[in-house]
Design an enzyme around this catalytic site. Structure first.
Site, mmCIF file in Angstrom:
data_model
loop_
_atom_site.group_PDB
_atom_site.id
_atom_site.type_symbol
_atom_site.label_atom_id
_atom_site.label_comp_id
_atom_site.label_asym_id
_atom_site.label_seq_id
_atom_site.Cartn_x
_atom_site.Cartn_y
_atom_site.Cartn_z
ATOM 1 N N GLY A 245 -13.270 -5.769 -3.646
ATOM 2 C CA GLY A 245 -12.370 -5.032 -4.538
ATOM 3 C C GLY A 245 -11.363 -5.931 -5.238
ATOM 4 C CB THR B 53 -2.006 -0.674 -3.887
ATOM 5 O OG1 THR B 53 -2.669 0.267 -3.025
ATOM 6 C CG2 THR B 53 -0.722 -0.028 -4.389
ATOM 7 N N GLY B 54 -4.667 0.644 -5.074
ATOM 8 C CA GLY B 54 -5.341 1.813 -5.632
ATOM 9 C C GLY B 54 -6.838 1.582 -5.691
ATOM 10 C CB THR C 230 -4.233 -1.691 0.075
ATOM 11 O OG1 THR C 230 -5.613 -1.475 0.264
ATOM 12 C CG2 THR C 230 -4.010 -3.083 -0.481
HETATM 13 N N1 ASP Z 1 -7.195 -1.725 -3.905
HETATM 14 C C1 ASP Z 1 -7.880 -1.569 -2.649
HETATM 15 C C2 ASP Z 1 -9.367 -1.722 -2.903
HETATM 16 O O1 ASP Z 1 -9.898 -1.043 -3.753
HETATM 17 C C3 ASP Z 1 -7.601 -0.267 -1.973
HETATM 18 C C4 ASP Z 1 -6.142 0.154 -1.892
HETATM 19 O O2 ASP Z 1 -5.300 -0.391 -2.583
HETATM 20 O O3 ASP Z 1 -5.838 1.073 -1.141
HETATM 21 O O4 ASP Z 1 -9.988 -2.494 -2.224
#
Ligand code: ASP
Length: 299
Positions: A198, A219-220, A168
């Site tokens: 999300g 992010t995560g 992301t």
């Molecule tokens: N935070 C993003 C989500 O859960 C995914 C990511 O950050 O890789 O939609």
């Protein structure tokens, strides 16, 4: 003040080196942001940086987005500007590769802070964005086919648990006007259930910007980031700490309450100092180094 910007290319997708295209992609995103801020605001900078990453196809956003359990592209994004807590998120976007520009339009032209689903196509047209059916990238289609072929992976409800994070993109900046801003854009999680939204669409979770504190972008694993209101938490820490310590505080909190391997965050405070922290194996990030007069990156 001199403009300051930091971008991330996602937490959790593992370490990669200087020769990886994503490394150069983050450097170019910072350059796009700095160039935009020479003429415009911090908000112009974060939208330009994220817009570049959406178009590149290198990250989990825009043209490079991951796919839902049904093999479709559904994008989330948000922007926020610290002067009056203005901001907006968009979710389940299936009509434009540039949801970050759509989020900016929603913020600047409506009363709302979250718009999701099919109606986004109408707003994208009003915003003057090119609307089209979103086609999975070749790399994403290949990965999806492998996942689907594996018998162990036949159940999407279980499968989504295996792919918590990755690639992301997001950015935070303070422009020469001193106003902090943040932007984020994502395809979400691999094999997410259709309709899932999300953290990247939710103010306070995926991003936050407060003119009295600073800005943050997470992010995560989105579900955990929403539970912890992670970006808001990092901004609140900047009432007493500089950006680096605030990022560490937020990651210490999510690690303690929800376990490790689920998040990363970037921050900028009102003095333009940037910070980054993560509890995953790696998190690509790049920022403008004023002393060196160029963008630098770390994974
Ligand atoms: N935070 C993003 C989500 O859960 C995914 C990511 O950050 O890789 O939609």
């Amino acid at each position: 003040m001199r403009p300051s910007i930091i971008v991330h290319g996602g937490a959790g997708s593992g370490k990669y080196g200087r020769t990886d295209k994503r490394y150069g992609g983050m450097i170019q995103a910072v350059e796009a942001g700095i160039t935009a801020m020479k003429k415009g605001s911090g908000l112009d900078g974060v939208v330009a940086a994220v817009g570049f990453m959406e178009e590149s196809g290198l990250f989990n956003c825009g043209r490079g987005a991951c796919l839902t359990a049904q093999g479709e592209v559904e994008l989330d994004a948000a922007v926020m500007k610290g002067d009056a807590l203005s901001g907006a998120g968009v979710g389940n976007v299936t009509c434009t590769y540039h949801p970050v520009s759509l989020a900016r339009w929603v913020m600047e032209n409506t009363e709302h802070v979250l718009v999701v689903g099919d109606s986004c196509a109408d707003y994208a047209k009003l915003a003057g964005l090119k609307t089209e059916r979103l086609v999975p990238s070749k790399a994403a289609s290949k990965k999806y086919a492998v996942m689907r072929k594996d018998a162990e992976y036949s159940d999407a409800l279980r499968l989504v648990k295996k792919f918590r994070t990755g690639d992301t993109v997001g950015t935070v900046a303070v422009g020469s006007d001193g106003i902090p801003a943040a932007a984020v854009s994502t395809g979400g999680r691999w094999m997410k259930l259709p309709g899932r939204v999300g953290d990247s669409a939710i103010l306070g979770a995926g991003i936050f910007a407060d003119g009295k504190l600073g800005a943050a972008c997470a992010t995560g694993t989105g579900e955990e980031i929403i539970r912890c209101a992670l970006s808001m938490r990092a901004c609140q820490s900047m009432a007493r700490d500089e950006a680096g310590a605030a990022a560490k505080d937020a990651i210490a909190y999510i690690s303690k309450t929800r376990g490790r391997g689920n998040a990363g965050i970037i921050t900028v405070d009102l003095k333009g100092r940037v910070g980054a922290a993560f509890n995953t194996e790696a998190m690509g990030r790049a920022w403008w180094d004023d002393v060196k007069g160029r963008a630098v990156a770390r994974i």
